[in-house]
Scaffold this active site. Structure first.
Site, short mmCIF file in Angstrom:
data_model
loop_
_atom_site.label_atom_id
_atom_site.label_comp_id
_atom_site.label_asym_id
_atom_site.label_seq_id
_atom_site.Cartn_x
_atom_site.Cartn_y
_atom_site.Cartn_z
CD GLU A 25 12.26 -52.11 -14.74
OE1 GLU A 25 11.96 -52.76 -13.47
OE2 GLU A 25 11.17 -52.32 -15.74
CG HIS A 51 8.77 -52.24 -12.22
ND1 HIS A 51 9.48 -53.34 -12.94
CD2 HIS A 51 7.51 -52.99 -11.83
CE1 HIS A 51 8.77 -54.55 -13.03
NE2 HIS A 51 7.76 -54.19 -12.35
C1 GLV Z 1 5.91 -56.94 -11.10
O1 GLV Z 1 6.40 -56.29 -11.89
C2 GLV Z 1 5.43 -58.28 -10.85
O2 GLV Z 1 5.46 -59.04 -11.93
O3 GLV Z 1 4.69 -58.35 -10.00
#
Ligand code: GLV
Length: 320
Positions: free
Chosen positions: A262, A281
């Site tokens: 990412e 994400h």
């Molecule tokens: C995001 O992906 C988290 O782990 O809060």
């Protein structure tokens, strides 16, 4: 509660949290000093060096400076960045409980989009093209298979039940089966879940135990016309195997919020597959983040000050 509670203790809150919640935390430990600072603030590093408690997601490379740190309350659910690098005497707690609602809603946004032809309709609308009759599906009566039944998985299960889906799940530690789940089996039954589901929702954290857990062999077990969603960590699904499987149309589509790398590299074929919904994400994004995280801090602070075990403790072996 003693007025002296928190004397000599310093907490650095490194995310945005409403002042109302900061006041409530302060009330639990009137003598504790709370600094609410971003990394870009001039006093951030001084506060990091002094802090006994950090709430947020400090950069891993800054952690060696946090010499007084005794408790790190991360602002996220996945602790993968911290498990191996945080000294073992520092208590590590995660934000499980904060993201169940937004992530479950995000999963359903993707599930309904696939089932009701939303990507095709949006695409056609850009061309002012009237698609006419579309052959669409229903969630009702289909099977939702949830891999990992923690906070997120349970919120997905509740909504799946409300949509009239059959809900099945696998989980590493079984515990009591929630009412909204029709069948709960242990993690060794992942293949059964993949064979039995129309919509597979992967909620697993990224750990050494989950890397490539869903590989080419497992993807081949999925039903024709089924869909897979990943809102846990990209490392859990073998991404090249997924790309190949999607090209072959089984699964029929994937809703992905997390990726092996990412930001998802521009070269990734995932960008060019028509049967993939990509979100960057953000499934956990919610205006409630700071206020909900504060609830965990408020439950744990009195325990921390009393030297008692904390909630949401990350198990360093399992990595979540
Ligand atoms: C995001 O992906 C988290 O782990 O809060």
């Amino acid at each position: 509660m003693s007025e002296l509670l928190g004397k000599g203790i310093r907490m650095l809150v490194q995310i945005s949290m409403p002042q109302e919640q900061i006041r409530q935390i302060q009330a639990l430990a009137p003598q504790m000093r709370i600094d609410q600072l971003k990394r870009s603030d001039a006093r951030y590093y001084e506060a990091l060096r002094e802090a006994h408690i950090v709430v947020g997601w400090p950069r891993v490379e800054d952690l060696p400076q946090a010499g007084n740190l005794r408790w790190l309350q991360i602002a996220g659910a996945g602790a993968n960045r911290y498990v191996d690098v945080l000294p073992s005497h520092v208590i590590l707690t995660n934000a499980s409980g904060v993201f169940g609602i937004p992530i479950a809603e995000h999963v359903f946004a993707m599930m309904l989009a696939f089932t009701r032809g939303i990507p095709q309709a949006l695409d056609a609308a850009k061309r002012s093209a009237w698609l006419g009759y579309m052959t669409l599906g229903e969630l009702f009566g289909s099977t939702c298979g949830i891999v990992g039944l923690g906070d997120i998985g349970t919120e997905v299960a509740r909504r799946a039940k409300a949509f009239g889906m059959r809900v099945i799940a696998v989980k590493r530690t079984l515990g009591i089966k929630p009412e909204c789940v029709d069948e709960l089996r242990d993690a060794s039954e992942l293949d059964w879940l993949l064979e039995s589901s129309d919509h597979v929702v992967v909620t697993l954290p990224g750990t050494v135990h989950t890397t490539n857990m869903i590989d080419a062999g497992r993807l081949s077990l999925m039903r024709p016309g089924s869909y897979i969603y990943n809102i846990g960590r990209g490392s859990v699904i073998d991404e090249s195997a997924l790309i190949q499987a999607l090209r072959e149309g089984r699964p029929a589509g994937a809703g992905l919020d997390v990726f092996a790398d990412e930001p998802l590299p521009v070269e990734s074929d995932l960008w060019r597959l028509p049967n993939v919904i990509i979100t960057p994400h953000v499934a956990g994004s919610t205006p409630q983040h700071g206020a909900r995280l504060a609830q965990i801090v408020m439950r744990n602070l009195p325990r921390f000050l009393a030297g008692q075990p904390l909630e949401n403790l990350v198990d360093r072996y399992w990595g979540y």
